[in-house]
Design a protein around this motif. Sequence first.
Motif, PDB file in Angstrom:
ATOM      1  N   PHE A   1       0.830  -1.201   0.000  1.00 42.27           N
ATOM      2  CA  PHE A   1       0.000   0.000   0.000  1.00 42.27           C
ATOM      3  C   PHE A   1       0.867   1.253   0.000  1.00 42.27           C
ATOM      4  O   PHE A   1       0.561   2.219  -0.731  1.00 42.27           O
ATOM      5  CB  PHE A   1      -0.922   0.019   1.216  1.00 42.27           C
ATOM      6  CG  PHE A   1      -1.647   1.343   1.379  1.00 42.27           C
ATOM      7  CD1 PHE A   1      -2.693   1.679   0.533  1.00 42.27           C
ATOM      8  CD2 PHE A   1      -1.241   2.263   2.332  1.00 42.27           C
ATOM      9  CE1 PHE A   1      -3.337   2.909   0.647  1.00 42.27           C
ATOM     10  CE2 PHE A   1      -1.877   3.488   2.468  1.00 42.27           C
ATOM     11  CZ  PHE A   1      -2.929   3.810   1.622  1.00 42.27           C
ATOM     12  N   LYS A   2       1.911   1.277   0.800  1.00 45.65           N
ATOM     13  CA  LYS A   2       2.789   2.455   0.839  1.00 45.65           C
ATOM     14  C   LYS A   2       3.409   2.703  -0.534  1.00 45.65           C
ATOM     15  O   LYS A   2       3.505   3.854  -0.992  1.00 45.65           O
ATOM     16  CB  LYS A   2       3.877   2.266   1.886  1.00 45.65           C
ATOM     17  CG  LYS A   2       3.374   2.271   3.322  1.00 45.65           C
ATOM     18  CD  LYS A   2       4.522   2.011   4.293  1.00 45.65           C
ATOM     19  CE  LYS A   2       4.029   1.955   5.720  1.00 45.65           C
ATOM     20  NZ  LYS A   2       5.127   1.652   6.671  1.00 45.65           N
ATOM     21  N   ARG A   3       3.823   1.614  -1.201  1.00 43.63           N
ATOM     22  CA  ARG A   3       4.413   1.768  -2.534  1.00 43.63           C
ATOM     23  C   ARG A   3       3.403   2.326  -3.519  1.00 43.63           C
ATOM     24  O   ARG A   3       3.688   3.303  -4.236  1.00 43.63           O
ATOM     25  CB  ARG A   3       4.940   0.417  -3.028  1.00 43.63           C
ATOM     26  CG  ARG A   3       5.659   0.497  -4.373  1.00 43.63           C
ATOM     27  CD  ARG A   3       5.803  -0.883  -4.994  1.00 43.63           C
ATOM     28  NE  ARG A   3       4.517  -1.469  -5.344  1.00 43.63           N
ATOM     29  CZ  ARG A   3       3.824  -1.125  -6.433  1.00 43.63           C
ATOM     30  NH1 ARG A   3       4.284  -0.190  -7.259  1.00 43.63           N
ATOM     31  NH2 ARG A   3       2.679  -1.720  -6.704  1.00 43.63           N
ATOM     32  N   ARG A   4       2.208   1.746  -3.555  1.00 45.91           N
ATOM     33  CA  ARG A   4       1.192   2.216  -4.489  1.00 45.91           C
ATOM     34  C   ARG A   4       0.737   3.638  -4.155  1.00 45.91           C
ATOM     35  O   ARG A   4       0.440   4.433  -5.048  1.00 45.91           O
ATOM     36  CB  ARG A   4      -0.009   1.278  -4.470  1.00 45.91           C
ATOM     37  CG  ARG A   4       0.261  -0.109  -5.029  1.00 45.91           C
ATOM     38  CD  ARG A   4      -1.018  -0.911  -5.118  1.00 45.91           C
ATOM     39  NE  ARG A   4      -1.961  -0.325  -6.068  1.00 45.91           N
ATOM     40  CZ  ARG A   4      -3.219  -0.725  -6.225  1.00 45.91           C
ATOM     41  NH1 ARG A   4      -3.685  -1.716  -5.465  1.00 45.91           N
ATOM     42  NH2 ARG A   4      -4.016  -0.145  -7.111  1.00 45.91           N
ATOM     43  N   ALA A   5       0.652   3.937  -2.860  1.00 46.41           N
ATOM     44  CA  ALA A   5       0.224   5.272  -2.457  1.00 46.41           C
ATOM     45  C   ALA A   5       1.158   6.332  -3.004  1.00 46.41           C
ATOM     46  O   ALA A   5       0.722   7.383  -3.516  1.00 46.41           O
ATOM     47  CB  ALA A   5       0.147   5.357  -0.932  1.00 46.41           C
ATOM     48  N   VAL A   6       2.450   6.090  -2.923  1.00 48.05           N
ATOM     49  CA  VAL A   6       3.431   7.083  -3.373  1.00 48.05           C
ATOM     50  C   VAL A   6       3.551   7.082  -4.892  1.00 48.05           C
ATOM     51  O   VAL A   6       3.506   8.133  -5.546  1.00 48.05           O
ATOM     52  CB  VAL A   6       4.793   6.812  -2.708  1.00 48.05           C
ATOM     53  CG1 VAL A   6       5.865   7.748  -3.278  1.00 48.05           C
ATOM     54  CG2 VAL A   6       4.685   6.975  -1.196  1.00 48.05           C
ATOM     55  N   GLU A   7       3.695   5.890  -5.497  1.00 48.54           N
ATOM     56  CA  GLU A   7       3.990   5.797  -6.923  1.00 48.54           C
ATOM     57  C   GLU A   7       2.736   5.939  -7.800  1.00 48.54           C
ATOM     58  O   GLU A   7       2.760   6.629  -8.820  1.00 48.54           O
ATOM     59  CB  GLU A   7       4.666   4.454  -7.226  1.00 48.54           C
ATOM     60  CG  GLU A   7       6.009   4.281  -6.511  1.00 48.54           C
ATOM     61  CD  GLU A   7       6.605   2.915  -6.782  1.00 48.54           C
ATOM     62  OE1 GLU A   7       6.029   2.163  -7.610  1.00 48.54           O
ATOM     63  OE2 GLU A   7       7.651   2.588  -6.181  1.00 48.54           O
ATOM     64  N   GLU A   8       1.648   5.295  -7.408  1.00 51.39           N
ATOM     65  CA  GLU A   8       0.460   5.251  -8.255  1.00 51.39           C
ATOM     66  C   GLU A   8      -0.554   6.334  -7.908  1.00 51.39           C
ATOM     67  O   GLU A   8      -1.129   6.960  -8.791  1.00 51.39           O
ATOM     68  CB  GLU A   8      -0.179   3.867  -8.128  1.00 51.39           C
ATOM     69  CG  GLU A   8      -1.387   3.646  -9.016  1.00 51.39           C
ATOM     70  CD  GLU A   8      -1.950   2.239  -8.870  1.00 51.39           C
ATOM     71  OE1 GLU A   8      -3.129   2.032  -9.227  1.00 51.39           O
ATOM     72  OE2 GLU A   8      -1.215   1.343  -8.385  1.00 51.39           O
ATOM     73  N   PHE A   9      -0.778   6.559  -6.593  1.00 51.11           N
ATOM     74  CA  PHE A   9      -1.811   7.500  -6.171  1.00 51.11           C
ATOM     75  C   PHE A   9      -1.264   8.878  -5.839  1.00 51.11           C
ATOM     76  O   PHE A   9      -2.047   9.787  -5.508  1.00 51.11           O
ATOM     77  CB  PHE A   9      -2.559   6.948  -4.949  1.00 51.11           C
ATOM     78  CG  PHE A   9      -3.125   5.571  -5.156  1.00 51.11           C
ATOM     79  CD1 PHE A   9      -3.824   5.246  -6.313  1.00 51.11           C
ATOM     80  CD2 PHE A   9      -2.965   4.581  -4.194  1.00 51.11           C
ATOM     81  CE1 PHE A   9      -4.344   3.989  -6.505  1.00 51.11           C
ATOM     82  CE2 PHE A   9      -3.477   3.315  -4.372  1.00 51.11           C
ATOM     83  CZ  PHE A   9      -4.168   3.002  -5.534  1.00 51.11           C
ATOM     84  N   LYS A  10       0.078   9.042  -5.892  1.00 55.21           N
ATOM     85  CA  LYS A  10       0.736  10.347  -5.650  1.00 55.21           C
ATOM     86  C   LYS A  10       0.390  10.909  -4.264  1.00 55.21           C
ATOM     87  O   LYS A  10       0.091  12.086  -4.103  1.00 55.21           O
ATOM     88  CB  LYS A  10       0.356  11.366  -6.725  1.00 55.21           C
ATOM     89  CG  LYS A  10       0.518  10.866  -8.154  1.00 55.21           C
ATOM     90  CD  LYS A  10       1.924  10.373  -8.422  1.00 55.21           C
ATOM     91  CE  LYS A  10       2.060   9.832  -9.851  1.00 55.21           C
ATOM     92  NZ  LYS A  10       3.393   9.224 -10.102  1.00 55.21           N
ATOM     93  N   ILE A  11       0.404  10.029  -3.265  1.00 50.70           N
ATOM     94  CA  ILE A  11       0.138  10.434  -1.882  1.00 50.70           C
ATOM     95  C   ILE A  11       1.455  10.552  -1.152  1.00 50.70           C
ATOM     96  O   ILE A  11       2.351   9.711  -1.310  1.00 50.70           O
ATOM     97  CB  ILE A  11      -0.779   9.412  -1.178  1.00 50.70           C
ATOM     98  CG1 ILE A  11      -2.123   9.295  -1.913  1.00 50.70           C
ATOM     99  CG2 ILE A  11      -1.011   9.781   0.285  1.00 50.70           C
ATOM    100  CD1 ILE A  11      -3.022   8.210  -1.356  1.00 50.70           C
ATOM    101  N   ASP A  12       1.596  11.566  -0.334  1.00 48.22           N
ATOM    102  CA  ASP A  12       2.796  11.748   0.449  1.00 48.22           C
ATOM    103  C   ASP A  12       3.015  10.537   1.356  1.00 48.22           C
ATOM    104  O   ASP A  12       2.054   9.983   1.908  1.00 48.22           O
ATOM    105  CB  ASP A  12       2.691  13.025   1.281  1.00 48.22           C
ATOM    106  CG  ASP A  12       3.953  13.305   2.058  1.00 48.22           C
ATOM    107  OD1 ASP A  12       4.920  13.809   1.457  1.00 48.22           O
ATOM    108  OD2 ASP A  12       3.973  13.001   3.276  1.00 48.22           O
TER     109      ASP A  12
END
Length: 1010
Positions: free
Chosen positions: A394-405
């Motif tokens: 989730f942390k990986r997708r949040a940063v890379e895919e969803f552009k979340i800090d």
Amino acid sequence: MAGKRTLGLDIGSNSIGWAIIETGGDDGRIVATGVRIFPEGVDRDQQGGELSKNAARRDARGMRRQIARRARRKKRLREALAHVGLYPADRAAQLELERLNPYELRRRALGERLEPFEIGRVLLHLNQRRGFLSNRKADRQKKAEDSKLLAEISELAKDIADAGHATLGEHLAALQDSAPLERVRGKHTRRSMLEEEFEKIWESQRRFHPQLLSEELKHGRRGRQSYPRKPERIGKGGAAAVAEVGLHGLIFFQRPMYWPKSVVGQCEFDPKQKRCRRADRAAQRFRLLQEVNNLRILHTDGEICELSDSQRGALLALLASHEKVEFSKIRTTLGLLDSDAFNLEQGDRGKLLGMKTDAILANAKFYGKKWHALPEDRKTAIVRSLLEDDEPEFKRRAVEEFKIDAAVAERMLEAPLPEGYASLGRETIERLLPFLEKRLPLVARDGSPSAARLAGFLAPWERPLPKGNFLPKPPEITNPLVRQALFEVRKLLNAIVREYGKPDAIHVELTREVKGSAAQRSERTKRMRENERQRDRIAAILEEHGEKPTRSKIEIYRLWEEQRQVCVYSGREISIRQLLGGEVNVDHILPYSRSLDDSLLNLVVCFRDENDAKGNQTPHEWLAATAPEKYEQLLLRASKLLYAKRVRFSQRSCELQEFINRQLSDTAYITNVVLDYLRSLDVDLLGTKGQLTSELRHEWGLNTVLRHDDVNRKNRDDHRHHAVDAVVVALTDRSQLQQLAKRRGADALPAPWPTFRADIEAAVNAINVSHRVRRKVAGALHNETVYGPTETEGVFVHRKPLGELTVAMVPLIRDDVIRMIVVDRLRKFGIVLDGAKREKKTIPKDAWREPLRMPSGTVIKKVRLLEKDKTITPLRGAAQFVKPNANHHLCIFAVTDEKGREKRTAKWVNMMEAARLVRAAEPLIQRTHPDHPSARFLMSISQGEMLLAEFGGAQKLVRFKTGASTSGQLWFLEHTDASRDSKPYSAMVGTLKARKVTVDLLGRIRWAND
């Protein structure tokens, strides 16, 4: 020519009353009737609340696993430390090392050089008490006890910072210095505190042991935080484990908690799918649309209408951004008056639930208010990743895919999203949503367009069923009460069909306690308890006014309070003197002869002249045309009442046939599930609501069938009252209800046929109640308390916390010194035990608020009590003893003594012994007495089994309740006894005159094989 045969079923949580009625022309007869009693599908707490039958077993199993895993983790760590040279292999050296103060070692480890074995001692201590770690993926919902725990942890962290200590260990060591006698173990800590201390100690000692404390030893080949889901997969030995995950992994690894897919239920519309998580945005939108589509507005003028398009849009927008919205705010948003009401605004429900997941994530603690501005598909993808992916993914997708800090993603993992699963699968929900958006109902039994039908799904009643003479296996349903009952229904109906043939029609009534969801049943139980408290309160008030608190007077007083002591028709105030003095009447809002509605929701108290003026009219018929202003004032006063009552004042018509149709068509979900199951018999089916069953029973004079007094009330202490109800259910049809409406206030309702009363008395008195016998070896084998042996045979000792002590237990404290210390403490609270007089029977909790200490200063938290009990048996060898939880059965033998005299004796088999026999694949019923090989086996008796026994010179059909293995006394209840307070029949094993029998599903008695 045979008439029509109707089977009536009265289905309860632990009973089924059944009756086959044959009618034709002016005559009728009772073909057969009976009662089946079985265990409920749930356990009950002391207040009557529902408990899962598996909950206690699941909790105990979880505790056993936790203890076993903790022991396995300690063993592996010891092996690993010994393998790398941080712990001695010799047990004597280990014991010597364990005498060192671990808190002092943890403090010294921050700056001083420790010996390798001392480092190992520190690491073992960190492993022993690892602190609290929230299971973020499976335990997002903070419980009340967790909130208290987290508050204590935060306070401890503040104390550490204020004291200027570097680690938790240093702080605890300082506490020991300042108060040597105080325990420092009972403090709640966070896992991160221990991990932070581990890092600081490791880096500090690495300066002194650079080659020993390597990075590979710390994190293993897998590297930091790259642990398997299950630690068993890294190998059984400590050496293999430390090489795989390192010492950090062995100490701090915690397996993730999750529900295996195998235990997630199936979608009700498409069994190939698993159910959708409730936290999924699609599931929440699905529930939201259903409620909004079902919402109706009851205006002050009595008009009931749906939401307009603009109102519906405004409400959906409001709910989309809030976790829940009060009905008062909904009224404001929709531009309604405060006196306007909603159909869903009933009981204690004061709000509609919104998009809870969105509302939680929009909190500043997680994502923030910008969440609502994200595109819908983006929000859905983020939530599903949060629910389904593990934390690193989730942390990986949040940063890379969803552009979340990254910091925001870390906070989102802590969001307490809703738990549990919906009843449908995600794909099913997504196919249904477009049709729900168009205001279509989810399902429709009348064949009108519905979301399910247009989406290509068949409702349960639309699916083709194999037709036959016998019922197939019941469907899988979540209601445990009905699920248990359906298996009994299947056995019973198949037995009825085999004996009497398939009936022409089946009438079903489900009792109130089995309907609804678990939450609804819990809410109903809560309301019942509240009603009991209200009745007790009102009864006390009536007695103060010199009135006998009868049921009718209590109801009148409740109605008076509900109406705020005002006549709802005239608006005039009703005094307590007028209420109790007979100046007011109880009126049916909708006339009884046209509605057959005698519930409290259709009753009001009013002045006699208003009642006379209203007559046999509805309020609308009475006032809407002739006195519109009075009617408007009436509706305004009624707006303060419950919606279900308020709507009756504005009802424009009241047709008896409509009401009868509703009574003969129970629309409750669970009733329809039962009827859908019975459809496979291909007979006429009718689900009655049961509201009029008691009325018909009263009109036909059936309340006194099982009574021997003058009280005109159903005898619930006799199981056969279920059969009486089943007869009424079988005879409930349109013609009977129409006759009831015509005969109201006149003579009693005529009996269905001339000999009806005599026939039902004969049939019911001939019933042999069928009880399901409990022969299964299941449940707890012994009590949880573990006993230790003493020097005296038959006397054991066990430990008891001070807070659980009673006055009677104090003299049983084994240690003389501790007993005198306890006695001295209790004397300060007015409890004297050294004399005959004891002023108090219970020990106040304040007695142990101040720690109780030995002369040495050691705190006393538990005491050892002596107990003499012949049933206590060894568990493992001669070191541990337990008390068997219950007896499974007893076997009665006839033994011949030296003089040729025959006497009876019993061999008792408890649950532990029964489980041993099952494991050993030996016969459960041992027909040979272990002490008397020549003894003649007579019978075995398990709980609930039936006997024809002689008591007081009369033969009675009884069921075995319980027995005392130490005294040989047995207790029995009559097969019809349903009371909890009945005095059982008693007999000794040696004097019991009985023969064992079986009572089958239809109540037929047969001699048992033994």
